[in-house]
Enzyme design. Structure first.
Site, PDB file in Angstrom:
ATOM      1  CB  ALA A 152      -1.025  -0.251   1.340  1.00 41.02           C
ATOM      2  CB  SER A 158      -3.107   5.890  -2.951  1.00 42.70           C
ATOM      3  OG  SER A 158      -3.894   4.940  -3.314  1.00 42.70           O
ATOM      4  CD  GLU A 210      -1.611  -1.819  -8.186  1.00 44.25           C
ATOM      5  OE1 GLU A 210      -2.318  -1.600  -8.562  1.00 44.25           O
ATOM      6  OE2 GLU A 210      -1.207  -2.112  -7.054  1.00 44.25           O
ATOM      7  CG  HIS A 213      -4.341   1.345 -10.132  1.00 40.27           C
ATOM      8  ND1 HIS A 213      -4.386   1.898  -8.644  1.00 40.27           N
ATOM      9  CD2 HIS A 213      -4.188   2.225 -10.323  1.00 40.27           C
ATOM     10  CE1 HIS A 213      -4.430   2.779  -9.115  1.00 40.27           C
ATOM     11  NE2 HIS A 213      -4.479   3.773  -9.763  1.00 40.27           N
TER      12      HIS A 213
HETATM   13 ZN   LIG Z   1      -5.796   0.732  -7.474  1.00 43.37          ZN
END
Ligand SMILES: [Zn+2]
Length: 291
Positions: A152, A158, A210, A213
């Site tokens: 994370a 983020s 990823e 995402h």
């Molecule tokens: Zn994400």
């Protein structure tokens, strides 16, 4: 020379035109023309009058093109203002699932996502779900504590803290194998989305591949990034270097210009075209002039 005169000259500079062979069949309509910085040439694409607009420093931190990563955090004032709880908006969530009832996201981004899902269904790819949307700074802080720095990002760093990013899943299998992921990789750009952490770019993004995402940046930016295989870091660096580019997507001409902003600046934009301004979250703004 006064700064605004210089900026005006940048705007009216000419084009050094060349076309880049598209690497996707779908990209046949994209042509990128790069403007050089020679003065005294005529701004060819948009004829007619221009208007003066003032850009304030705070605009560096507003818009769809903000770079958010370990180096550049989301400022509280940058968070997208149309965040909505998706479970309460049945009209926005047709044709795909929600992983849980707490998912929130920008209403505008959800509308774009719905449109994308509709198009995928026509291609026979129809098992999408949203597994994560907007996260508050507080939620990100908890997540960082729970999962640690390998899984994370710290609060504010983020893209989920911004409201323009979401995690997409498949109801059938992991995204590493899903046809939903494959479809996104090939087609999401048409709807203004980018795969933010693609394969082979971890050295630039700092994040491993990823397939789930996606991030909204809008057209024509998503098309240029797809065409040139740029992640957001690379695209913003490219704009800063080129200063101004002209791009044709599906036969429509856009221009994209970068301006460094310190305190405030005045620029000229065409009078008779829609334009949008987004900060890069670093040092300037990108002005997109629409067809
Ligand atoms: Zn994400």
């Amino acid at each position: 020379m006064k700064k605004w005169v210089f900026l005006c000259l940048i705007l009216v500079c000419g084009f050094a035109v060349y076309n880049i062979t598209p690497f996707f069949e779908d990209m046949n309509d994209i042509k990128i023309n790069q403007q050089d910085q020679e003065e005294n040439e005529v701004f060819e694409v948009y004829s007619g009058n221009t208007q003066k607009i003032k850009i304030a420093e705070k605009q560096i931190y507003e818009g769809n093109l903000l770079l958010v990563n370990r180096e550049y955090p989301v400022r509280k004032e940058s968070v997208i203002t149309d965040i909505t709880s998706l479970v309460n908006h049945k009209e926005l969530t047709k044709g795909y699932g929600l992983h849980n009832t707490n998912i929130r996201l920008s209403k505008m981004v959800t509308q774009k996502f719905s449109k994308m899902v509709d198009a995928a269904r026509k291609d026979g790819v129809s098992n999408f779900l949203i597994s994560s949307g907007f996260r508050s700074f507080e939620r990100q802080k908890e997540l960082y504590k729970e999962k640690g720095p390998d899984y994370a990002l710290p609060a504010g760093h983020s893209e989920h803290n911004l409201g323009l990013a979401l995690d997409v899943g498949s109801t059938q299998t992991t995204m590493y194998k899903a046809s939903e992921a494959e479809w996104i990789e090939k087609n999401a750009w048409k709807y203004g989305f980018i795969l933010r952490y693609p394969k082979g770019k971890a050295d630039v993004t700092g994040i491993e591949y990823e397939p789930w995402h996606i991030r909204y940046v809008g057209l024509p930016h998503s098309a240029i990034m797809q065409e040139k295989n740029f992640v957001l870091e690379e695209y913003l660096g490219y704009l800063k270097e080129e200063k101004s580019i002209s791009v044709k997507v599906n036969g429509k001409q856009y221009s994209v210009s970068y301006y460094q902003v310190s305190q405030s600046i005045t620029i000229h934009v065409p009078d008779n075209h829609h334009y949008e301004i987004s900060g890069n979250n670093m040092d300037g703004v990108i002005v997109t002039v629409f067809p």
